[in-house]
Design an enzyme around this catalytic site. Structure first.
Site, PDB file in Angstrom:
ATOM      1  N   ALA A 274     -43.282 -92.316 -40.704  1.00 33.83           N
ATOM      2  CA  ALA A 274     -44.358 -93.119 -39.947  1.00 33.83           C
ATOM      3  C   ALA A 274     -43.981 -92.643 -39.014  1.00 33.83           C
ATOM      4  O   ALA A 274     -43.220 -91.712 -38.484  1.00 33.83           O
ATOM      5  CB  ALA A 274     -43.128 -94.163 -38.937  1.00 33.83           C
ATOM      6  N   ALA A 275     -45.304 -92.502 -38.137  1.00 37.47           N
ATOM      7  CA  ALA A 275     -45.758 -92.551 -37.274  1.00 37.47           C
ATOM      8  C   ALA A 275     -46.459 -93.005 -36.289  1.00 37.47           C
ATOM      9  O   ALA A 275     -47.396 -93.876 -36.107  1.00 37.47           O
ATOM     10  CB  ALA A 275     -46.742 -90.652 -37.229  1.00 37.47           C
ATOM     11  N   ALA A 276     -45.622 -92.645 -34.816  1.00 37.02           N
ATOM     12  CA  ALA A 276     -46.074 -94.189 -33.734  1.00 37.02           C
ATOM     13  C   ALA A 276     -46.593 -92.970 -32.656  1.00 37.02           C
ATOM     14  O   ALA A 276     -46.439 -92.662 -31.741  1.00 37.02           O
ATOM     15  CB  ALA A 276     -44.495 -95.182 -33.622  1.00 37.02           C
ATOM     16  N   SER A 277     -46.857 -94.448 -31.521  1.00 32.80           N
ATOM     17  CA  SER A 277     -47.537 -93.848 -29.775  1.00 32.80           C
ATOM     18  C   SER A 277     -46.399 -92.492 -29.431  1.00 32.80           C
ATOM     19  O   SER A 277     -46.744 -91.875 -28.384  1.00 32.80           O
ATOM     20  CB  SER A 277     -48.152 -94.993 -29.334  1.00 32.80           C
ATOM     21  OG  SER A 277     -47.111 -95.508 -29.069  1.00 32.80           O
ATOM     22  N   LEU A 278     -45.100 -92.889 -29.090  1.00 35.00           N
ATOM     23  CA  LEU A 278     -44.240 -92.426 -28.841  1.00 35.00           C
ATOM     24  C   LEU A 278     -44.177 -91.636 -29.668  1.00 35.00           C
ATOM     25  O   LEU A 278     -42.558 -90.279 -29.065  1.00 35.00           O
ATOM     26  CB  LEU A 278     -43.593 -93.521 -27.839  1.00 35.00           C
ATOM     27  CG  LEU A 278     -43.830 -94.622 -27.524  1.00 35.00           C
ATOM     28  CD1 LEU A 278     -42.925 -95.494 -26.285  1.00 35.00           C
ATOM     29  CD2 LEU A 278     -44.494 -93.912 -25.931  1.00 35.00           C
TER      30      LEU A 278
ATOM     31  N   GLN B 103     -42.391 -90.000 -33.562  1.00 36.49           N
ATOM     32  CA  GLN B 103     -42.283 -90.334 -35.190  1.00 36.49           C
ATOM     33  C   GLN B 103     -40.969 -90.263 -35.789  1.00 36.49           C
ATOM     34  O   GLN B 103     -39.508 -89.600 -35.218  1.00 36.49           O
ATOM     35  CB  GLN B 103     -42.825 -89.702 -35.386  1.00 36.49           C
ATOM     36  CG  GLN B 103     -42.904 -87.773 -35.282  1.00 36.49           C
ATOM     37  CD  GLN B 103     -43.992 -87.211 -36.199  1.00 36.49           C
ATOM     38  OE1 GLN B 103     -45.023 -87.168 -35.307  1.00 36.49           O
ATOM     39  NE2 GLN B 103     -43.718 -85.983 -36.540  1.00 36.49           N
ATOM     40  N   VAL B 104     -41.021 -91.067 -37.225  1.00 37.48           N
ATOM     41  CA  VAL B 104     -39.243 -91.341 -37.327  1.00 37.48           C
ATOM     42  C   VAL B 104     -39.860 -90.048 -38.962  1.00 37.48           C
ATOM     43  O   VAL B 104     -40.150 -90.707 -39.786  1.00 37.48           O
ATOM     44  CB  VAL B 104     -39.121 -92.591 -38.325  1.00 37.48           C
ATOM     45  CG1 VAL B 104     -37.650 -93.174 -38.747  1.00 37.48           C
ATOM     46  CG2 VAL B 104     -39.511 -93.649 -36.833  1.00 37.48           C
TER      47      VAL B 104
ATOM     48  N   LYS C 273     -35.247 -90.934 -35.062  1.00 38.14           N
ATOM     49  CA  LYS C 273     -36.272 -91.038 -34.519  1.00 38.14           C
ATOM     50  C   LYS C 273     -36.595 -90.014 -33.129  1.00 38.14           C
ATOM     51  O   LYS C 273     -35.322 -89.811 -32.624  1.00 38.14           O
ATOM     52  CB  LYS C 273     -36.589 -92.406 -33.386  1.00 38.14           C
ATOM     53  CG  LYS C 273     -37.734 -92.459 -33.032  1.00 38.14           C
ATOM     54  CD  LYS C 273     -37.138 -93.759 -31.980  1.00 38.14           C
ATOM     55  CE  LYS C 273     -38.594 -94.962 -31.326  1.00 38.14           C
ATOM     56  NZ  LYS C 273     -37.919 -96.340 -31.003  1.00 38.14           N
TER      57      LYS C 273
ATOM     58  N   ASP D 249     -41.043-106.225 -27.214  1.00 41.52           N
ATOM     59  CA  ASP D 249     -41.687-105.522 -28.373  1.00 41.52           C
ATOM     60  C   ASP D 249     -41.428-105.805 -30.261  1.00 41.52           C
ATOM     61  O   ASP D 249     -41.328-105.310 -30.548  1.00 41.52           O
ATOM     62  CB  ASP D 249     -41.896-103.921 -27.944  1.00 41.52           C
ATOM     63  CG  ASP D 249     -42.838-103.541 -28.341  1.00 41.52           C
ATOM     64  OD1 ASP D 249     -43.668-103.791 -28.429  1.00 41.52           O
ATOM     65  OD2 ASP D 249     -42.252-102.071 -28.717  1.00 41.52           O
TER      66      ASP D 249
END
Length: 850
Positions: free
Chosen positions: A221-225, A227-228, A243, A378
């Site tokens: 998974a790649a998020a804005s802050l 990635q995992v 993370k 969140d």
């Protein structure tokens, strides 16, 4: 004279603002969004000019870094640690301000980039709205949605987070926008795995193989802050989620912090210009969100948040929720290692599964917000996961970078506000809003209450923004025709002007975090149930909380719900409200025709007496049980006094009187006034005390005459007893046994028929007693069919209790009997000479004087 001149200027400005806004409310073009009522071009021109002027003012005076002295964001203790660029690893106002001072050109470029991307898009939307209205916007919705998503991706992490939050609001945005924003959830462009491995090795201080046997080649998974990656620990063989923070993200976020702060300053300036009565500090409001966003980059803080919330939820025994374990020994400011969870994002589940799981998530969130005061701020779709392995829980809660803390006083007031909102008690809700610092203490209640009704009632009815809009149109009689829409919009505008000019409300800073969480959770719930009603769904939790807690604030809130005012200015416990609250706590809420909670009517599927009594004996109902224990003491003492007075009066009334023809018959003393030897009880002793007194004197001490308020209370207790334990028991309790001996016999036979007395051990005797009782009850003295035998239901409910629950009931009953007896003996002290008896700190004042 100066104050008067200043006041006159303020009034003049208010009048000018009203006139300016009214001038915008004209019927100019049918292409406008709201039935041709607003001159959008004129509004845009005015707003644009004002925004430009305020923006220049903000630029001239400069922008300061947000202050966090009063922040609600849960974050690590302050530290002086900084990265290679001089940015603090933990939010620090002075360090960030120092960094900004060195980055003047870069900050201005970031601001210009923000304007260059956002302004053309907003201009395009405004143009389509002016030229073609809603039809033109709908025609271009997919192109606009794609443009917005691309702009968000270009602007970076800050705006991606906002887009992710709105991607679950089908009630706010059209489907085309939702489809585009959904791409932001998982399609953030990842950075190179080699960079991630380098970060891991730098942070952990060794080669990757020293810590992990394997790690996924690409991020899962790649998020804005960050990635995992999925990895396997070398030490234990467990699979974990690793993370890894994005490179240079701290620099990007710090610049976005500046942009947000500057945008907030501009917005604050516009509000002060057009609505100076409003007291909301929008800069402080934005600060909470911005500081929270920066804090999310501190992964040690996230690890601490996750561990604390896991411990709190475990301590509160929250069911079906699972928080993954934290591997603290592998965590740093830029690396977070936690237990791996297999599952599916909640928002991707079928609607029926979402409906089932939302209740679990909602309970968890309410525990955090209203019970422990430490809540996940969140909870977007990627952070709520349906677990493949339900043995640990059904719903996993992830990502604890943004968590907020709330004080107990605020939690208590929020509980009160939910109760008042659900009960449509807007006058009391005004007090809650004052306590929450939303309204000032000197607000005009006559104006606030009706506007609250118009603004909040549609929200309580549920269904999100779209149904809220439909309900508003219905309230303002906007049926779609041009004339009705114009009239309705003018009425709505007048209410809006009243809010802007006459009601100086403000929004507390922590609402930035609370609103973010509520918006996301409600959005997910609406995916499973388009009619989801957040306030009404929260009511059972609040009811259980009030019934469970014995803190003074909770007791006051519970008494406010359960008591009704009396003519004498006091209050009295309402049995019907008690039953409604018990049912609400068990998840059975009685709703009125307009959706709100109906405290005066039991729901059709109300819990049985057996279910209610069992719930009342549980630890979850400790607060209510304590309240009812005090009420039972007061009620029992009152009924005892009434019964004694009625009984003694009737006994003496039935004594034979001397014939009137006897000499001196009229001068004979009243038997009640003749003093004689009498034995009276003394508290703490089984031996009665002999004394010399008249029956009347003993009666006045032992059972003082009831006041008018107490008589009314006794009548209500009789009605309550009749409904709860039947007419026969109520007759005995209210002292009318001498008038209706058949009621005493029926009550005695009912108890015998249950086998609770030694003489009822034989089945034959129990059957005989039941038959005899039924014969007595076949017809009432008035010749009507007897009412339902609720004393039998009560006895059956008591028998159905577990040994543990019966022990709770017996202990409670024993305490009530002991205290009533002590009070009875205390009143006889003038005759017995004993010492006054303490009442164990219990308030012995009649209930109606509370």
């Amino acid at each position: 004279r100066a104050p008067r001149v200043r006041g006159a200027r303020v009034d003049a400005l208010k009048c000018a603002r009203r006139a300016a806004v009214r001038s915008m409310v004209t019927t100019t073009t049918t292409h406008a969004r709201i039935g041709g009522v607003i001159d959008v071009a004129r509004v845009t021109e005015i707003a644009g000019s004002a925004a430009l002027e305020v923006s220049k003012s903000v630029r001239m005076r400069g922008v300061e870094a947000p202050d966090v002295d009063k922040s609600y964001v849960a974050r690590s203790l302050a530290t002086d640690a900084i990265d290679a660029d001089g940015l603090p690893l933990v939010y620090n106002k002075e360090a960030i301000q120092k960094y900004w001072d060195k980055q003047g050109g870069a900050l201005q470029r970031r601001w210009a980039e923000f304007l260059s991307l956002s302004v053309p898009f907003l201009t395009k939307v405004a143009t389509l709205s002016i030229t073609g209205g809603a039809a033109e916007l709908s025609k271009n919705d997919r192109a606009l949605a794609k443009d917005a998503r691309i702009i968000i991706e270009k602007l970076g992490p800050t705006y991606i987070k906002a887009g992710q939050m709105m991607s679950v609001r089908p009630d706010v945005l059209p489907q085309a926008a939702l489809d585009e924003l959904a791409i932001l959830q998982d399609s953030v462009k990842p950075f190179e795995t080699a960079t991630a491995i380098q970060t891991i090795e730098e942070e952990l201080g060794g080669a990757l193989g020293e810590f992990f046997d394997e790690i996924s080649e690409v991020p899962v998974a790649a998020a804005s802050l960050a990635q995992v990656y999925r990895a396997k620990l070398k030490s234990t063989g467990e699979y974990v989620a690793v993370k890894v923070q994005r490179p240079q993200i701290l620099d990007t976020v710090s610049k976005d912090l500046y942009v947000l702060r500057r945008a907030a300053e501009v917005y604050q300036g516009l509000i002060e210009r057009f609505a100076p009565q409003q007291r909301t500090d929008y800069v402080a409001l934005l600060n909470e969100w911005a500081v929270g966003f920066y804090t999310e980059l501190d992964f040690l803080n996230e690890a601490a948040n996750q561990q604390r919330l896991k411990d709190l939820l475990t301590g509160e025994n929250v069911k079906d929720i699972y928080v993954p374990e934290v591997k603290h020994e592998y965590c740093t400011r830029r690396i977070l290692v936690t237990e791996w969870i297999d599952g599916v994002k909640l928002s991707e589940c079928p609607p029926e599964e979402i409906r089932d799981l939302v209740g679990i998530g909602q309970e968890c969130f309410l525990v955090q917000l209203l019970q422990v005061g430490f809540f996940h701020s969140d909870p977007h779709p990627g952070n709520l996961m349906k677990m493949n392995d339900p043995t640990k829980g059904k719903l996993a809660l992830l990502d604890f970078g943004l968590v907020a803390s709330i004080q107990q006083d605020d939690m208590d007031t929020m509980v009160n506000s939910i109760i008042h909102l659900a009960n449509k008690d807007y006058p009391s809700l005004v007090d809650d809003f004052i306590d929450l610092k939303i309204l000032p203490t000197d607000c005009d209640r006559a104006k606030v209450v009706p506007l609250m009704d118009k603004a909040l009632s549609p929200y309580v009815k549920g269904g999100g923004a779209k149904k809220y809009e439909a309900e508003l149109k219905r309230m303002y009689n906007m049926d779609g025709s041009l004339s009705s829409t114009a009239g309705g919009f003018q009425a709505m505008t007048q209410d809006l002007l009243t809010v802007l000019n006459d009601i100086p409300f403000s929004i507390p800073p922590y609402f930035a975090l609370l609103g973010r969480a509520v918006v996301t959770l409600e959005g997910i719930a609406l995916l499973g149930n388009p009619d989801y009603k957040l306030v009404m769904e929260a009511y059972p939790f609040v009811a259980r909380k009030l019934l469970r807690e014995d803190r003074p604030a909770a007791q006051r809130a519970l008494q406010e719900v359960l008591y009704a005012s009396t003519q004498g200015g006091g209050s009295i416990l309402q049995g019907q409200r008690l039953a409604v609250m018990l049912n609400s706590a068990m998840g059975i809420v009685a709703r009125s025709e307009d959706v709100f909670v109906d405290l005066e009517t039991l729901p059709e599927d109300a819990a049985s007496l057996e279910q209610s009594l069992k719930y009342l004996m549980q630890p979850e109902a400790a607060s209510l049980r304590n309240l009812l224990e005090r009420e039972a003491e007061t009620a029992a003492d009152l009924l005892l006094r009434q019964s004694i007075r009625k009984g003694v009066t009737r006994i003496f009334a039935q004594l034979p009187k001397p014939p009137a023809w006897l000499p001196f018959a009229s001068s004979l003393p009243n038997p009640q006034d003749i003093s004689g030897p009498v034995l009276l009880p003394v508290s703490g002793s089984s031996t009665p005390v002999p004394t010399f007194a008249s029956p009347a004197h003993v009666l006045e001490l032992a059972a003082p005459k009831l006041s008018r308020e107490e008589e009314l209370f006794a009548i209500s207790l009789g009605d309550l007893a009749a409904g709860l334990v039947g007419k026969d028991a109520a007759t005995v309790l209210t002292g009318d046994a001498f008038l209706e001996p058949e009621a005493v016999a029926a009550l005695f036979l009912s108890i015998v028929s249950t086998g609770e007395l030694p003489i009822g051990n034989s089945p034959e005797i129990r059957s005989l007693a039941a038959n005899a009782r039924d014969s007595l009850r076949t017809v009432t003295p008035e010749g009507e069919d007897a009412e339902e035998q609720s004393i039998d239901d009560l006895l059956a409910a008591v028998q159905a209790l577990s040994p543990k629950d019966r022990k709770v009931l017996q202990d409670t009953t024993s305490r009530v009997v002991r205290r009533v007896y002590e009070k009875f003996c205390a009143r006889l002290v003038p005759l017995t000479g004993g010492a006054p008896v303490a009442t164990s700190g219990v308030d012995v004042a009649p209930a109606m004087s509370r």
